[in-house]
Scaffold this active site. Structure first.
Site, PDB file in Angstrom:
ATOM      1  N   HIS A  83       0.814  -1.224   0.000  1.00  0.00           N
ATOM      2  CA  HIS A  83       0.000   0.000   0.000  1.00  0.00           C
ATOM      3  C   HIS A  83       0.848   1.274   0.000  1.00  0.00           C
ATOM      4  O   HIS A  83       0.330   2.365  -0.215  1.00  0.00           O
ATOM      5  CB  HIS A  83      -0.932  -0.001   1.220  1.00  0.00           C
ATOM      6  CG  HIS A  83      -2.223   0.728   0.976  1.00  0.00           C
ATOM      7  ND1 HIS A  83      -2.296   1.899   0.284  1.00  0.00           N
ATOM      8  CD2 HIS A  83      -3.498   0.430   1.332  1.00  0.00           C
ATOM      9  CE1 HIS A  83      -3.543   2.318   0.243  1.00  0.00           C
ATOM     10  NE2 HIS A  83      -4.303   1.433   0.857  1.00  0.00           N
ATOM     11  N   ASP A 107      -2.224   1.620  -4.357  1.00  0.00           N
ATOM     12  CA  ASP A 107      -3.441   1.734  -3.558  1.00  0.00           C
ATOM     13  C   ASP A 107      -4.523   0.796  -4.092  1.00  0.00           C
ATOM     14  O   ASP A 107      -4.356   0.127  -5.118  1.00  0.00           O
ATOM     15  CB  ASP A 107      -3.937   3.176  -3.501  1.00  0.00           C
ATOM     16  CG  ASP A 107      -4.252   3.755  -4.875  1.00  0.00           C
ATOM     17  OD1 ASP A 107      -4.648   2.991  -5.770  1.00  0.00           O
ATOM     18  OD2 ASP A 107      -4.097   4.978  -5.060  1.00  0.00           O
TER      19      ASP A 107
END
Length: 270
Positions: A243, A247
């Site tokens: 992440h 995303d």
């Protein structure tokens, strides 16, 4: 620090008092070592092979340092499986290596990475390394652990070339005959446990890559059709993303493209 001098200024006495207070704070206790089972005739103690020790260290670091997010998508692979049968009939007649489902997945992944270079990246602290070439690693189970040989420039190879390459790499991985350069340089990894009947799982990212795809088995499911419910082969794939650089929306777009390729498999051969 609160100063005790005129107008709140910090004076020497304040610094000395703060230093003395810090020295009085006890140091944190070291983390306890893992508990060892008492020696027993009922327990066989086996040394951990070097390969497993290295893998344990790398994957532990990956889970500790990379905030993993997981995205799962169900893909209709009925047409993909039918195409594989047709391809293998042609390849067998020509005396060439047959194509596996994993070969088709690797080819589709390579195409999706070319479309989404934002997935083909590595985290580098204050920067992101975007790789111009697509090198797909494939997890191979061997006797004492897991190896990840790499299909370099997978997006430039045909499916039959990928099939020949993966057979060779897998065989030499099990024989421990891989060269170092054949296990390095990967920009993305595919881990497939479908052949063991595993329908869905999540995989740990192989650092320094930013994502890994876990591929499950194709299972029959009832799906709505024009004339009523029909049986379709459905395969679940789960994308693990770092992440820090990938995303959820970015990963979802990649899976959308990958699913479109697998569900219209003639596009994989183009």
């Amino acid at each position: 620090m609160q100063g005790s001098g005129p107008h709140g200024r910090i004076v020497r006495a304040d610094i000395e008092a703060a230093a003395a207070a810090a020295a009085a704070v006890p140091a944190p206790a070291p983390a306890p070592a893992p508990a060892r089972e008492p020696e027993s005739e009922d327990v066989e103690v086996l040394p951990l092979p070097q390969m497993q020790r290295v893998a344990a260290e790398r994957l532990t670091r990956s889970k500790q340092e990379a905030p993993h997010i997981y995205l799962t998508r169900a893909v209709d692979v009925t047409d993909l499986l039918a195409l594989r049968v047709t391809l293998n009939e042609t390849l067998a007649a020509a005396g060439e290596v047959k194509v596996s489902v994993n070969d088709l997945v690797v080819k589709a992944v390579a195409g999706a990475l070319r479309t989404h270079p934002e997935i083909n990246v590595s985290y580098a602290g204050d920067s992101v390394r975007r790789h111009r070439r697509v090198h797909v690693g494939m997890a191979v189970a061997v006797e004492s652990g897991l190896l990840v040989p790499v299909v370099h420039d997978a997006d430039r190879l045909s499916v039959s070339q990928i099939a020949a390459r993966t057979r060779d790499l897998s065989a030499r991985a099990r024989e421990r005959k891989l060269r170092p350069e054949e296990m390095s340089g990967g920009t993305f990894t595919v881990s497939n446990l479908g052949m063991f009947g595993i329908e869905q799982f999540t995989a740990v990212i192989n650092p320094p890559e930013a994502a890994i795809l876990a591929v499950g088995a194709a299972v029959d499911e009832l799906r709505p059709g024009d004339a009523g419910p029909v049986v379709r082969s459905v395969m679940k794939v789960t994308l693990s993303c770092d992440h820090r650089v990938v995303d959820g929306a970015t990963g979802a777009r990649f899976l959308q493209t990958l699913a479109a390729l697998l569900e219209a498999p003639l596009r994989i051969l183009a």
